[in-house]
Scaffold this motif. Structure first.
Motif, PDB file in Angstrom:
ATOM      1  N   MET A  36      42.216  38.727  44.592  1.00  0.00           N
ATOM      2  CA  MET A  36      40.818  38.358  44.591  1.00  0.00           C
ATOM      3  C   MET A  36      40.306  38.208  43.153  1.00  0.00           C
ATOM      4  SD  MET A  36      37.740  40.428  46.391  1.00  0.00           S
ATOM      5  CE  MET A  36      36.592  41.012  45.212  1.00  0.00           C
ATOM      6  N   ALA A  37      40.658  39.158  42.293  1.00  0.00           N
ATOM      7  CA  ALA A  37      40.185  39.112  40.908  1.00  0.00           C
ATOM      8  C   ALA A  37      40.765  37.900  40.179  1.00  0.00           C
ATOM      9  CB  ALA A  37      40.550  40.403  40.185  1.00  0.00           C
TER      10      ALA A  37
ATOM     11  N   TRP B  82      42.357  31.687  37.888  1.00  0.00           N
ATOM     12  CA  TRP B  82      43.671  31.800  37.264  1.00  0.00           C
ATOM     13  C   TRP B  82      44.747  31.645  38.317  1.00  0.00           C
ATOM     14  CZ3 TRP B  82      43.609  36.764  33.710  1.00  0.00           C
ATOM     15  CH2 TRP B  82      42.806  36.528  32.602  1.00  0.00           C
ATOM     16  N   GLY B  83      45.797  30.958  37.956  1.00  0.00           N
ATOM     17  CA  GLY B  83      46.992  30.935  38.777  1.00  0.00           C
ATOM     18  C   GLY B  83      47.858  32.138  38.441  1.00  0.00           C
ATOM     19  N   THR B  84      48.939  32.286  39.170  1.00  0.00           N
ATOM     20  CA  THR B  84      49.872  33.381  38.927  1.00  0.00           C
ATOM     21  C   THR B  84      50.396  33.347  37.497  1.00  0.00           C
ATOM     22  OG1 THR B  84      50.519  33.280  41.245  1.00  0.00           O
ATOM     23  CG2 THR B  84      51.991  34.458  39.779  1.00  0.00           C
ATOM     24  N   ARG B  85      50.722  32.164  37.015  1.00  0.00           N
ATOM     25  CA  ARG B  85      51.247  32.040  35.650  1.00  0.00           C
ATOM     26  C   ARG B  85      50.206  32.404  34.597  1.00  0.00           C
ATOM     27  NH1 ARG B  85      54.055  27.303  37.942  1.00  0.00           N
ATOM     28  NH2 ARG B  85      56.261  27.855  38.027  1.00  0.00           N
TER      29      ARG B  85
ATOM     30  N   ALA C 274      50.076  36.159  34.496  1.00  0.00           N
ATOM     31  CA  ALA C 274      51.318  36.642  33.883  1.00  0.00           C
ATOM     32  C   ALA C 274      51.276  36.467  32.363  1.00  0.00           C
ATOM     33  CB  ALA C 274      52.508  35.896  34.473  1.00  0.00           C
ATOM     34  N   ARG C 275      50.860  35.304  31.900  1.00  0.00           N
ATOM     35  CA  ARG C 275      50.788  35.036  30.457  1.00  0.00           C
ATOM     36  C   ARG C 275      49.805  35.985  29.778  1.00  0.00           C
ATOM     37  NH1 ARG C 275      49.545  30.135  30.846  1.00  0.00           N
ATOM     38  NH2 ARG C 275      47.318  30.398  30.712  1.00  0.00           N
ATOM     39  N   ASN C 276      48.629  36.169  30.371  1.00  0.00           N
ATOM     40  CA  ASN C 276      47.611  37.031  29.771  1.00  0.00           C
ATOM     41  C   ASN C 276      47.995  38.507  29.795  1.00  0.00           C
ATOM     42  OD1 ASN C 276      45.307  35.317  28.877  1.00  0.00           O
ATOM     43  ND2 ASN C 276      45.484  34.596  30.978  1.00  0.00           N
ATOM     44  N   ALA C 277      48.808  38.902  30.750  1.00  0.00           N
ATOM     45  CA  ALA C 277      49.236  40.300  30.860  1.00  0.00           C
ATOM     46  C   ALA C 277      50.553  40.563  30.134  1.00  0.00           C
ATOM     47  CB  ALA C 277      49.375  40.693  32.331  1.00  0.00           C
ATOM     48  N   GLY C 278      51.259  39.505  29.755  1.00  0.00           N
ATOM     49  CA  GLY C 278      52.546  39.683  29.101  1.00  0.00           C
ATOM     50  C   GLY C 278      53.645  40.123  30.056  1.00  0.00           C
ATOM     51  N   VAL C 279      53.553  39.644  31.298  1.00  0.00           N
ATOM     52  CA  VAL C 279      54.574  39.950  32.307  1.00  0.00           C
ATOM     53  C   VAL C 279      55.065  38.629  32.901  1.00  0.00           C
ATOM     54  CG1 VAL C 279      53.538  42.212  32.861  1.00  0.00           C
ATOM     55  CG2 VAL C 279      52.907  40.203  34.215  1.00  0.00           C
ATOM     56  N   SER C 280      56.060  38.703  33.752  1.00  0.00           N
ATOM     57  CA  SER C 280      56.582  37.482  34.364  1.00  0.00           C
ATOM     58  C   SER C 280      55.750  37.094  35.595  1.00  0.00           C
ATOM     59  CB  SER C 280      58.041  37.684  34.787  1.00  0.00           C
ATOM     60  OG  SER C 280      58.105  38.527  35.917  1.00  0.00           O
ATOM     61  N   PRO C 281      55.734  35.806  35.945  1.00  0.00           N
ATOM     62  CA  PRO C 281      55.059  35.386  37.173  1.00  0.00           C
ATOM     63  C   PRO C 281      55.627  36.099  38.404  1.00  0.00           C
ATOM     64  CG  PRO C 281      55.506  33.480  35.818  1.00  0.00           C
ATOM     65  CD  PRO C 281      56.215  34.644  35.175  1.00  0.00           C
TER      66      PRO C 281
ATOM     67  N   ALA D 110      53.624  38.142  41.381  1.00  0.00           N
ATOM     68  CA  ALA D 110      53.866  37.908  42.807  1.00  0.00           C
ATOM     69  C   ALA D 110      54.232  39.212  43.507  1.00  0.00           C
ATOM     70  CB  ALA D 110      54.964  36.871  42.994  1.00  0.00           C
ATOM     71  N   ARG D 111      55.066  40.032  42.878  1.00  0.00           N
ATOM     72  CA  ARG D 111      55.437  41.321  43.479  1.00  0.00           C
ATOM     73  C   ARG D 111      54.215  42.223  43.623  1.00  0.00           C
ATOM     74  NH1 ARG D 111      58.914  42.985  39.329  1.00  0.00           N
ATOM     75  NH2 ARG D 111      58.699  45.078  40.133  1.00  0.00           N
ATOM     76  N   PHE D 112      53.357  42.234  42.614  1.00  0.00           N
ATOM     77  CA  PHE D 112      52.130  43.032  42.666  1.00  0.00           C
ATOM     78  C   PHE D 112      51.234  42.579  43.817  1.00  0.00           C
ATOM     79  CE2 PHE D 112      47.672  43.558  41.264  1.00  0.00           C
ATOM     80  CZ  PHE D 112      47.620  44.941  41.253  1.00  0.00           C
ATOM     81  N   GLU D 113      51.065  41.273  43.946  1.00  0.00           N
ATOM     82  CA  GLU D 113      50.188  40.740  44.984  1.00  0.00           C
ATOM     83  C   GLU D 113      50.759  40.931  46.387  1.00  0.00           C
ATOM     84  OE1 GLU D 113      49.117  36.762  43.758  1.00  0.00           O
ATOM     85  OE2 GLU D 113      47.705  37.550  42.268  1.00  0.00           O
TER      86      GLU D 113
END
Length: 71
Positions: A1-2, A8-11, A14-21, A25-28
């Protein structure tokens, strides 16, 4: 939701958090992640303008921060 509230898309997250897409996806999906990874995601969303709302009887939630007034 956030993530969607920020348009924002998944990518993007991921880019803003410094993690992989894949991590996003696993988090969501609700998969178990390390607490420090969750904190990276939260910090990225907050930097993007999300405010997380604590439990207040109606459940936890998220909303866009109010813009700060410039005088």
């Amino acid at each position: 939701m956030a993530r969607i509230a920020l348009n924002w898309g998944t990518r993007d997250l991921a880019r803003n958090a410094g993690v992989s897409p894949d991590t996003v996806a696993r988090f969501e999906r609700g998969d178990q992640l390390k607490p420090q990874t969750i904190e990276l995601l939260r910090a990225a969303l907050e930097s993007g303008g999300i405010e997380f709302i604590p439990e207040n009887g109606g459940g936890v939630g998220a909303r866009l921060k109010k813009p700060s007034s410039i005088e």
